[in-house]
Design a protein around this motif. Structure first.
Motif, short mmCIF file in Angstrom:
data_model
loop_
_atom_site.label_atom_id
_atom_site.label_comp_id
_atom_site.label_asym_id
_atom_site.label_seq_id
_atom_site.Cartn_x
_atom_site.Cartn_y
_atom_site.Cartn_z
N ARG A 1 -23.20 14.71 -75.96
CA ARG A 1 -24.00 13.62 -76.53
C ARG A 1 -25.35 14.15 -77.03
N GLN A 2 -26.00 14.98 -76.21
CA GLN A 2 -27.29 15.55 -76.62
C GLN A 2 -27.09 16.48 -77.81
N ARG A 3 -26.01 17.24 -77.80
CA ARG A 3 -25.72 18.15 -78.91
C ARG A 3 -25.55 17.36 -80.20
N ALA A 4 -24.80 16.26 -80.11
CA ALA A 4 -24.58 15.43 -81.29
C ALA A 4 -25.91 14.87 -81.81
N THR B 1 -31.77 5.17 -77.07
CA THR B 1 -30.87 6.17 -76.47
C THR B 1 -30.96 7.48 -77.24
N VAL B 2 -31.01 7.39 -78.57
CA VAL B 2 -31.15 8.59 -79.40
C VAL B 2 -32.45 9.30 -79.04
N LYS B 3 -33.54 8.55 -78.93
CA LYS B 3 -34.83 9.15 -78.61
C LYS B 3 -34.82 9.81 -77.24
N SER B 4 -34.24 9.14 -76.24
CA SER B 4 -34.24 9.73 -74.89
C SER B 4 -33.33 10.95 -74.82
N GLN B 5 -32.17 10.90 -75.51
CA GLN B 5 -31.26 12.05 -75.53
C GLN B 5 -31.91 13.23 -76.26
N ALA B 6 -32.61 12.94 -77.34
CA ALA B 6 -33.30 14.00 -78.09
C ALA B 6 -34.40 14.62 -77.23
N ALA B 7 -35.15 13.79 -76.52
CA ALA B 7 -36.22 14.31 -75.66
C ALA B 7 -35.65 15.21 -74.56
N LYS B 8 -34.56 14.77 -73.93
CA LYS B 8 -33.93 15.58 -72.88
C LYS B 8 -33.41 16.90 -73.45
N LEU C 1 -34.40 18.50 -76.20
CA LEU C 1 -35.50 19.37 -76.60
C LEU C 1 -36.18 19.99 -75.38
N ARG C 2 -36.31 19.24 -74.31
CA ARG C 2 -36.89 19.77 -73.07
C ARG C 2 -36.01 20.91 -72.54
N THR C 3 -34.70 20.71 -72.58
CA THR C 3 -33.77 21.76 -72.14
C THR C 3 -33.88 22.99 -73.03
N LEU C 4 -33.90 22.79 -74.34
CA LEU C 4 -33.97 23.91 -75.28
C LEU C 4 -35.29 24.68 -75.12
N ARG C 5 -36.38 23.96 -74.90
CA ARG C 5 -37.67 24.63 -74.73
C ARG C 5 -37.69 25.49 -73.47
N GLY C 6 -36.87 25.16 -72.49
CA GLY C 6 -36.84 25.91 -71.25
C GLY C 6 -35.92 27.12 -71.27
N LEU C 7 -35.21 27.34 -72.35
CA LEU C 7 -34.27 28.46 -72.41
C LEU C 7 -35.00 29.77 -72.72
N PRO C 8 -34.81 30.78 -71.88
CA PRO C 8 -35.51 32.05 -72.08
C PRO C 8 -35.19 32.73 -73.41
N ALA C 9 -33.97 32.58 -73.90
CA ALA C 9 -33.60 33.25 -75.16
C ALA C 9 -34.46 32.75 -76.31
N LEU C 10 -34.81 31.49 -76.31
CA LEU C 10 -35.64 30.96 -77.39
C LEU C 10 -37.10 31.36 -77.21
N HIS C 11 -37.54 31.56 -75.97
CA HIS C 11 -38.90 32.03 -75.73
C HIS C 11 -39.06 33.46 -76.24
N THR C 12 -38.01 34.25 -76.12
CA THR C 12 -38.04 35.62 -76.63
C THR C 12 -38.30 35.61 -78.13
N HIS C 13 -37.63 34.71 -78.84
CA HIS C 13 -37.82 34.63 -80.30
C HIS C 13 -39.22 34.13 -80.64
N ALA C 14 -39.76 33.25 -79.84
CA ALA C 14 -41.12 32.76 -80.07
C ALA C 14 -42.12 33.90 -79.93
#
Length: 172
Positions: free
Chosen positions: A113-116, A141-148, A150-163
Motif C-alpha cells: 500500500r505504501q509502495r503504491a 489515508t494517502v497522506k498518512s501512508q506517504a508520511a510513513k 517517507l519516514r521509512t525511506l529516510r531511515g534507510l542507510p543505503a539512501l544516506h550513503t547517496h546523500a
C-alpha cells in the motif's frame, strides 16, 4: 472512433511506456513489470469501448495497482535477494544510476500500500486526491501512508550513503 481497436493501440503506444515504468516501480523487476502491464492491458481490451471515453490512463493505473496487490498477496516472500556495492574512494561517474537503483530497491522494501502511494504520488506525480481515487481510499489515508513510507525511506542507510556522496562527491 473512440473505443475502437486503433484507439486502443494508440493508447498503448502513447501511455504504455509510462505505465510500464509504474509497473516496474511496483514490481522492481523488468520481466514482472512487463507481465503486469500485459495482464492489465489484456483486462482493459474487452472493456475498452466502455472506458475509452472516460480516463483510461487512470483506469489502467488503478488496474496496475490492484493486479500488483493481488500478485503480492499470493507471492511467496521468504527470501529477498540483495547485493551490496563495494565502497569506492574515487568519484563515481555512475552515482546517478546507483542512486536510481538504490531508490527503486528502497521503494520495493515498503509494504504494498505504501509502495503504491509512493509510486503514484512521487513517480507518477499524481495529486493526493487522484491517488486516493485510484487506491479507493480517503486523501487522509494517502497522506498518512506517504508520511510513513517517507519516514521509512529516510531511515534507510543505503539512501544516506547517496546523500553523503552528493554532498562530498565521494562515498564515506
Amino acid at each position: 472512433m473512440k473505443g475502437s481497436s486503433s484507439d486502443f493501440e494508440a493508447f498503448v503506444a502513447a501511455r504504455g511506456p509510462r505505465l510500464l515504468r509504474a509497473a516496474w516501480l511496483l514490481t522492481g523487476d523488468a520481466h514482472l513489470a512487463e507481465d503486469l502491464l500485459q495482464t492489465v492491458l489484456a483486462k482493459l481490451w474487452p472493456k475498452w469501448h466502455r472506458i475509452a471515453d472516460g480516463n483510461p490512463e487512470a483506469y489502467a493505473r488503478k488496474a496496475l495497482v490492484n493486479t500488483f496487490s493481488s500478485w503480492w498477496q499470493r507471492r511467496w516472500r521468504a527470501e529477498v535477494p540483495h547485493h551490496e556495492v563495494p565502497a569506492s574512494a574515487a568519484a563515481d561517474t555512475y552515482a546517478g544510476v546507483d542512486l536510481h537503483h538504490s531508490l527503486a530497491a528502497a521503494v520495493r522494501t515498503l509494504p504494498p500500500r505504501q509502495r503504491a502511494v509512493i509510486v503514484l504520488r512521487y513517480f507518477e506525480d499524481l495529486s493526493v486526491e487522484e491517488t486516493a481515487g485510484i487506491l479507493g481510499c480517503r486523501p487522509s489515508t494517502v497522506k498518512s501512508q506517504a508520511a510513513k513510507a517517507l519516514r521509512t525511506l529516510r531511515g534507510l542507510p543505503a539512501l544516506h550513503t547517496h546523500a553523503q556522496e552528493g554532498e562530498h562527491g565521494v562515498r564515506h
